[in-house]
Structures are given as structure tokens and as C-alpha cells.
Design an enzyme around this catalytic site. Structure first.
Site, short mmCIF file in Angstrom:
data_model
loop_
_atom_site.label_atom_id
_atom_site.label_comp_id
_atom_site.label_asym_id
_atom_site.label_seq_id
_atom_site.Cartn_x
_atom_site.Cartn_y
_atom_site.Cartn_z
CE1 TYR A 46 -14.57 -26.50 -0.52
CE2 TYR A 46 -13.89 -25.21 0.71
CZ TYR A 46 -13.58 -26.74 0.04
OH TYR A 46 -13.28 -27.92 -0.07
CG HIS A 88 -7.32 -28.45 -0.68
ND1 HIS A 88 -7.48 -29.30 -2.18
CD2 HIS A 88 -6.00 -27.80 -0.88
CE1 HIS A 88 -6.37 -28.51 -2.61
NE2 HIS A 88 -5.17 -28.35 -2.05
NE ARG A 126 -11.51 -31.52 -1.13
CZ ARG A 126 -11.91 -30.50 -1.46
NH1 ARG A 126 -11.19 -29.63 -2.57
NH2 ARG A 126 -12.92 -29.90 -0.37
C1 LIG Z 1 0.22 -23.73 -10.73
C2 LIG Z 1 -0.77 -24.00 -9.47
N1 LIG Z 1 -1.33 -22.84 -8.60
C3 LIG Z 1 -2.18 -22.75 -7.58
C4 LIG Z 1 -2.29 -23.55 -7.07
C5 LIG Z 1 -2.79 -24.31 -5.45
N2 LIG Z 1 -3.64 -24.93 -5.30
C6 LIG Z 1 -3.13 -26.44 -4.60
S1 LIG Z 1 -4.15 -27.67 -4.97
C7 LIG Z 1 -5.27 -26.54 -5.85
C8 LIG Z 1 -6.64 -27.63 -6.33
C9 LIG Z 1 -6.26 -28.66 -7.23
O1 LIG Z 1 -7.47 -28.31 -7.64
P1 LIG Z 1 -7.37 -28.99 -8.72
O2 LIG Z 1 -6.68 -29.80 -9.51
O3 LIG Z 1 -8.96 -30.12 -9.01
O4 LIG Z 1 -6.90 -31.04 -7.33
P2 LIG Z 1 -7.09 -31.50 -6.33
O5 LIG Z 1 -6.70 -30.52 -5.12
O6 LIG Z 1 -8.67 -31.11 -6.15
O7 LIG Z 1 -7.28 -33.28 -6.17
C10 LIG Z 1 -5.08 -24.93 -6.03
C11 LIG Z 1 -5.06 -24.09 -6.45
C12 LIG Z 1 -0.77 -24.97 -7.01
N3 LIG Z 1 -0.03 -25.85 -6.04
N4 LIG Z 1 -0.29 -24.55 -8.50
#
Ligand SMILES: Cc1ncc(C[n+]2csc(CCOP(=O)(O)OP(=O)(O)O)c2C)c(N)n1
Ligand SMILES: [Mg+2]
Lengths: 395, 358
Positions: free
Chosen positions: A289, A280, A276
Site C-alpha cells: 500500500y 504496521h 511510521r
Molecule cells: C476498535 C479497534 N478496531 C480495529 C483494531 C485493529 N487495529 C489495530 S491497530 C489499527 C490501526 C490503527 O491506526 P492508528 O490509530 O493510526 O495507530 P498506529 O497503528 O498508526 O499507531 C487497527 C485498525 C483495533 N485494535 N481496535
């Protein structure tokens, strides 16, 4: 019900799982790569290199995908959109996911996968309905067989299993490609989806974009598995890992997973190793971080540069063609810009319209209440009302 | 209506042998009516599927799906891996793709792992997609207490679902309603949480299931979703109840009649949508009301009903609207549950407290 259709799959005999075939479920020792960061073909006898024509077509979508990310980021900076989770650096995954599917197939994207959704053919302005805050989703999922962009992590993977299961029961040849991030693999729904898919032997390709972060949390804090693709064997399905910045390898690996699913081979898991490159979302501060050095290490692996070098080297990409691709990307960006700079009227009456197929008595009353409030607000100033508003202001 | 309250719990704690028999009879149990409704719905529409834990060859721990796999095949009534979120999430996808899934959550408190799917998708997907994606899913939940069940087998979880916009929440109390409401739930374009009071599974009524089927298939069954019914007419006060509390309220009304009080009993049947009209009409007429429900009273469906009644009936009320509910405690163990459950005496005490002297 699945056992009858699981021919060729080893099963439990006298309570002992037969040891054959299991190593075939393990991923490659290293992520599959067909074109290296210098743009050289690195052959892999299991995965054919897509044709020059296919790669050129996909490269064009890559150029547009990068442009969509750039344009969306700009619109957030200008306050035209609330937030944008960019897939900058992951565009090869985005393009490949949409490209390997046929019209009858389904795509299950996340919030990060806007470029994949647009590449599949959904109108970008309908896609941005969500992020500009007009409604929670803006496109008809049935039109291009693209589910709504999922926010609750990993929940969509089970929906993908259900869509595939229904298609299988009807004897249709639909394949479902379900996307998630590395962090989402820690969720219970990830486990349940893979297990259900395997037990019911349904045609789903689970596609993980491992971009090394879940917001701020690195993958090392999510799992100590050898790789995310290794998780597949625990469900009795094959796992594969692929260089997530190598468009050619992604097309080949995902393409073969889709064919396998279509031919009745059941589900599989593909993990793409990518990064990435941006925060975020625009609301995130990645400097808290990770270091700039960490990010810089990935710059030479950029998926666009690599594919361009490769195509140029083979003289498949002329200067003229490049100009055309840039112009096509400009057109998409201009459409997005124009669309997002034009305010869309949101309709408060919609709030009550879709909660149930038919409004309940209570929702009819509440809709009427809001309608009256708005009518009152819109009416020419009534001295009594103005008076009370003034009192309100003085308090 | 007669009811058996002393039936064993079927969860490794003691299997009921109350398999719904399908012999031609004019007496049917609540369980048999549900079984018939499922079979008739599956017969009528090949898109109707039934799945969950132990619902296949076993027929479910309460035998509600008895015989469905044998009759319709293992593609239409089947066991899933043991994972409630998985069951719920797969149902969402199947409903997106043309099916009408009916899922069984084995017990009320074991539906909680599916809660995220229910709240975030089952309830919200139609709204999110402006009605493009409808989710005709029925979530069957054996529910509430009164059967001497151990912990996690007796929860009254209706408030969680009723508080979630997008869900229809039903709780039948009679054998006829069990049949008609389940058929209606399966035919509904909206997702339905279908709460089956466990203690009523073995209750019986004189009904001809084949006749109910004809009535429903001919479109002659009056709509029940969103429609309460006056289960007993009266003039002095209204008891408002649903699901497992209806028989208790009726027994209280019968006892009050012996003391010379004419008590009306409303069986809501449908918690969401809520039938304000029937409730309001009754309370305006009687001027007094008690809401009876098994769930803990704080922030409950009973509380919502009280609020709605006082908003609509204030000028007709001769006394505050009272509640007889469970205490605000986790559901008790079997030897203590009778202290917790709304009882005839507790309802009569509440009726006595409705300021009759004024
Ligand atoms: C059930 C749930 N818990 C927490 C969140 C908040 N949240 C949104 S994106 C994220 C990180 C997700 O990381 P990843 O699966 O690696 O996907 P990326 O964002 O890196 O594409 C979090 C914790 C959420 N959307 N859904
Ligand atoms: Mg990630």
C-alpha cells in the site's frame, strides 16, 4: 458541575454562542518546529526552545528508544516475541510524551507506545510480557502511573478522562497524557473522550501521533478535516500541531499543554506530524500500500539525526558523551535480549485467579479440573493412558 | 408483594409521577429502595459517585436518583453528555483512580453503545492487570418488559453480560433485595451489571428502609451475590426464575397449589455468580424443573440453567427440564407484548408437561 469551574470560558448567552476566543482554539497554520531537519534552530516566539541540558537528556532517551525498537524487531525475527508494533521514526514523540510528565501524572499509551512506557520508567521486561505472550499486561499500572497499553482503539482516551476527573474531584494536580494514532481519531470513543474532557474541564492532554497510516489506510481516507488538531475547536478546546520528528518542538508544545492543564486550563489536543517508517507490525507487508519512495522522503527528517546535528553544532554533545549514550542504550538492549531469551514460566493456575476478586464456585471447579488434567499429564505413564494415546495416534 | 404493571414508560412517552417519596413509612416501592440504597451508599463512602443521563436534577427518567444531586452536590451525582460509551469509559478511569462509580444506562437497549467498554475493559481490566487494577463499578440498567414500552425500551439483555467473564450480573425481584443487593453491588470489588426490572419499580413491600440501612451497615445482611433464595417452598417441581419473572413464577405456583401441586420457586437474584448449590438441592428434591425467563430462549441464561441442572440432577429427574422464555423474536410492540412474556398459564402448561403420569 463543570460550569462553575469554567471561568474564562465563553459560554452560551441567550442561546447564542459568543464568537470571541474561538480562533485562539485553532492550531498553528503549520506544525510548530523549533529545530529543522538540518539541525538548525527555527525560533517560534510562542514556544521557547528547551535548555541545552534538557535537550541533551532527552536525546539520550531518544538513542535508547531507537535501540529498543531495533532490539524488539530483532527478537521478533528470532521468534522470541510474537509481534512488535514499532515506533521507529516516531521516537521523538515517544520520548517527549514521557518526559513532559511529573511523577504524579498519568500516561495512557497504546500498543505502539512501548518506548514511551519504558522511558517513563517501566521495566522493559514487564512491558514485553504482553508481546511475548506471557500475559495481557505485565506491569503494575500504579507503580509508574502508566495505564495498560491499549489495543481497542481510542477506548483508553475515556479512561484517561476518568482518571483526570477523579483527580480533579479530589483536588489533586494530576495531569493525564493520553496517546492515540491518527486512525483512532475516527472512532466514536475519540469524540466522546474529547467532549467529556471539555465538558468536565479536566486536565487531559490528548496526544495524537499522526504517522499517516492506520495499518494500510492513509489519513486521507480517515478524514477531510484541515488537520486532526482542527478537531479540537469543535469541542471547545485548543488544538496544536507540531513537527513530530522535532524533539525540541514536541517538548515545548507538549510541555505547555501539560502546564496549561495543571493550571486549571482544561484539556487540549496536540497532533504530531510524523511517519511510521516500518510496517504496521512485523506481520504486515507495507509494500502492498505504499512505495519505497514515500518512505525514503522521510529518512532525512529522522528525529535522531536532527537532534544530534543540532547538539553537535552547539558543541553540547561530545564524542565521549555519545559513547556513553550508546553504552547506556546497549545496556538496555542487553537486558531486553537476556530477559527475552530466558523463558518465563507461565502458570496455568493464573488463568482463574484474577477474573474476580474472589474465585466463583464455577471458577474454583474449572481451576481444579485443569489442575487435575495437568497432574495426570505430569504423572508417570499409566499403561491405560498410554494405550489410549497410542490409539489416538493411529487414527 | 403487590405489583403495578400498568405504569407509563418514562422516555418522552409519558413521565411517571411515581417519584419515590422519602416520608417515613413502612411501605416502600422497589424504586424507593434503590434510591435509598444509593443515598445510603453515598453517605457511607465519599468515593461513591452517581452519573449518567438525566440522573441529576431530574432524578433519572425512573426517578431512581431523585434528590441525590440536591443532597450530595453536583460533583457526586451528575448528568453527563449523552454518550453511553463515554459514561462507561469515564467510569473505568474514575474507578482506576479510587472512585466507586455507579452509572445509569437509561434503558436496557441504550446500553449497547457502551458494550465495547464493558466487554473490553470493565470485564477484562482486573484480569489483564492480575488484580492490580480493580474496577468497583456498578452499571445500573432499567431492564426488561411488561410496561408497554416501545421498541428499544424492553430488552432482556442479561445473556450478553452473563456471557462475559469478569462481570457480576444481578437481577433483584423484591424490594428488600433491591436495597440490599444494590448496597452489596456498590461495595463489591468487582464490576456489577445491576439489572432493575422496570415493571417492578412500582411494586411495594412492607419494609422499613431505615431498618434495612441499619442491618446493612451493621454487616448483618446476609450475602446475596452468588446466593439464590427459595422464594416459595414446594415439593413437586421447581420453578427457577430471576428478576421480572419471579412474581410470575410465584403467581403460577399459587395457582398450581389450588390444583393440588406443590411448586417450589427459586429466585436466583444473582445470575453471575450462579448458585448451583441451591438450584441443585431443590431440583434433586423435587425431581422436576422449569426455568422461567423473559429473554429469548435460544442461547440464553435459561438455556445455561437447563444445562447445569441436567448435568447435576440427571439421576433425580423425572422429566426433561423445560423452559418458559420469550420467543426468539425482537421484543414486541406494546399491544403484542403479552403474547410474548412468560405468563402464569404458559408456566402452568409447562408444569403440566413434566410427565406426571409416569
Ligand atoms: C476498535 C479497534 N478496531 C480495529 C483494531 C485493529 N487495529 C489495530 S491497530 C489499527 C490501526 C490503527 O491506526 P492508528 O490509530 O493510526 O495507530 P498506529 O497503528 O498508526 O499507531 C487497527 C485498525 C483495533 N485494535 N481496535
Ligand atoms: Mg497511524
Amino acid at each position: 458541575m463543570s460550569t462553575a469551574t469554567n471561568e474564562g470560558r465563553e459560554s452560551v448567552l441567550d442561546g447564542v454562542r459568543t464568537p470571541t476566543a474561538d480562533s485562539a482554539l485553532l492550531p498553528s497554520a503549520h506544525p510548530v518546529q523549533l529545530v529543522d531537519p538540518e539541525g538548525r534552530h527555527t525560533p517560534d516566539d510562542r514556544y521557547p526552545l528547551p535548555s541545552g541540558e534538557d535537550l541533551l537528556g532527552a536525546y539520550g532517551r531518544l538513542v535508547s528508544g531507537r535501540r529498543i525498537n531495533d532490539q524488539a524487531n530483532a527478537l521478533v525475527r528470532q521468534g522470541r516475541m510474537a509481534v512488535y508494533p514499532s515506533s521507529h521514526g516516531q521516537e521523538a514523540c515517544q520520548v517527549a510524551a514521557a518526559t513532559v510528565l511529573g511523577d504524579e501524572d498519568w500516561l495512557f499509551p497504546t500498543y505502539r507506545d512501548t518506548v514511551a512506557v519504558v522511558t517513563r520508567g517501566v521495566d522493559p521486561l514487564e512491558v514485553f510480557t504482553l508481546l511475548r505472550g506471557d500475559w495481557h499486561s505485565g506491569y503494575d499500572p500504579y507503580e509508574h502511573k502508566v495505564a495498560t497499553q491499549a489495543t481497542p482503539l481510542a477506548t483508553q482516551l475515556l479512561h484517561a478522562v476518568g482518571v483526570a476527573h477523579a483527580a480533579k474531584l479530589r483536588g489533586e494536580s494530576t495531569v493525564v497524557l493520553a496517546m492515540c494514532g491518527d486512525g483512532a481519531t475516527s472512532e466514536g470513543d475519540f469524540h466522546e473522550a474529547l467532549n467529556f474532557a471539555a465538558v468536565f474541564h479536566v486536565p487531559v492532554v490528548f496526544f495524537i501521533q499522526n504517522n499517516e497510516f492506520a495499518i494500510s489506510v492513509p489519513l486521507t481516507s480517515q478524514t477531510v478535516a484541515p488537520s486532526l488538531a482542527h478537531k479540537a475547536i469543535g469541542y471547545g478546546m485548543p488544538g496544536e500541531r507540531v513537527d513530530g520528528n522535532d524533539l525540541a518542538a514536541l517538548l515545548s508544545v507538549l510541555g505547555s499543554a501539560v502546564s496549561r492543564a495543571r493550571d486549571g486550563g482544561g484539556p487540549s489536543l496536540v497532533e504530531a506530524h510524523t511517519y511510521r517508517m516500518q510496517a504496521h507490525t512485523n506481520a504486515d507487508d507495507a509494500t502492498r500500500y505504499r512505495s519505497a519512495d514515500d518512505v525514503e522522503r522521510w529518512i532525512p527528517k529522522d528525529p535522531l539525526v536532527r537532534m544530534r546535528t543540532y547538539l553537535k553544532g552547539l558543541e553540547l554533545l561530545s564524542d565521549e558523551a555519545e559513547t556513553d549514550l550508546a553504552a547506556a542504550a546497549d545496556t538496555i538492549a542487553a537486558t531486553i535480549r537476556k530477559g527475552l531469551n530466558t523463558d518465563v514460566e507461565v502458570n496455568p493456575a493464573d488463568l482463574f485467579e484474577y477474573v474476580y476478586a474472589e474465585k466463583t464456585t464455577q471458577l474454583r471447579e474449572q481451576a481444579e479440573q485443569l489442575r487435575e488434567e495437568l497432574a495426570r499429564d505430569a504423572a508417570p505413564a499409566d499403561p491405560a493412558v498410554t494405550g489410549s494415546a497410542t490409539k489416538e495416534n493411529q487414527r | 408483594m403487590t405489583q403495578t404493571t400498568e405504569a407509563p414508560v418514562a422516555d418522552g412517552i409519558g413521565q411517571p409521577d411515581a417519584t419515590p417519596a422519602r416520608a417515613a413509612t413502612t411501605t416502600s416501592t422497589f424504586a424507593m429502595a434503590l434510591n435509598a440504597a444509593l443515598a445510603d451508599a453515598m453517605e457511607a463512602d465519599p468515593a461513591v459517585l452517581m452519573f449518567g443521563e438525566d440522573v441529576g436534577p431530574l432524578g433519572g427518567v425512573f426517578r431512581i436518583t431523585d434528590g441525590l444531586t440536591a443532597r450530595f452536590g453536583e460533583e457526586r451525582c451528575f448528568d453527563t453528555p449523552l454518550a453511553e460509551a463515554g459514561i462507561m469509559g469515564m467510569a473505568v478511569g474514575m474507578a482506576m483512580n479510587g472512585m466507586r462509580p455507579v452509572v445509569e444506562m437509561q434503558f436496557d437497549a441504550f446500553a449497547y453503545p457502551a458494550f465495547e467498554q464493558v466487554v473490553s475493559h470493565v470485564a477484562k481490566m482486573p484480569n489483564r492487570t492480575k488484580g492490580k487494577v480493580r474496577l468497583p463499578i456498578v452499571i445500573r440498567i432499567p431492564y426488561a418488559g411488561g410496561i408497554g414500552g416501545v421498541e428499544h425500551h424492553c430488552d432482556s439483555s442479561e445473556a450478553y453480560y452473563a456471557h462475559t467473564p469478569g462481570l457480576t450480573v444481578l437481577a433483584p425481584a423484591t424490594v428488600r433485595d433491591a436495597y440490599f443487593m444494590l448496597r452489596e453491588a456498590i461495595a463489591s470489588p468487582d464490576p456489577v451489571v445491576f439489572l432493575e426490572p422496570k415493571k417492578l419499580y412500582w411494586s411495594k413491600e412492607e419494609v422499613d428502609l431505615a431498618e434495612l440501612r441499619r442491618t446493612f451497615d451493621d454487616g448483618e445482611a446476609p450475602r446475596r451475590i452468588g446466593r439464590a433464595v427459595v422464594a416459595r417452598a414446594g415439593t413437586d417441581a421447581t420453578l427457577i426464575s430471576y428478576g421480572p419473572s419471579v412474581p410470575t413464577a410465584l403467581a403460577a405456583a399459587a395457582a398450581a397449589a389450588e390444583e393440588g401441586r406443590s411448586i417450589e420457586v427459586i429466585d436466583l437474584r444473582s445470575i453471575v455468580p450462579f448458585d448451583d448449590e441451591t438450584v441443585t438441592e431443590s431440583v434433586r428434591r423435587t425431581g422436576r424443573a422449569v426455568v422461567v425467563a423473559e429473554a429469548p430462549g435460544f442461547a440464553s441464561v435459561a438455556s445455561e440453567i437447563v444445562a447445569r441442572v441436567q448435568e447435576r440432577c440427571f439421576h433425580s429427574l423425572a422429566a426433561p427440564v423445560l423452559r418458559v422464555t420469550g420467543f426468539d423474536i425482537p421484543f414486541p410492540s406494546p399491544k403484542l407484548e403479552h403474547f410474548y412474556l412468560p405468563s402464569v398459564d404458559r408456566i402452568l402448561d409447562a408444569v403440566d408437561a413434566l410427565q406426571w403420569e409416569d
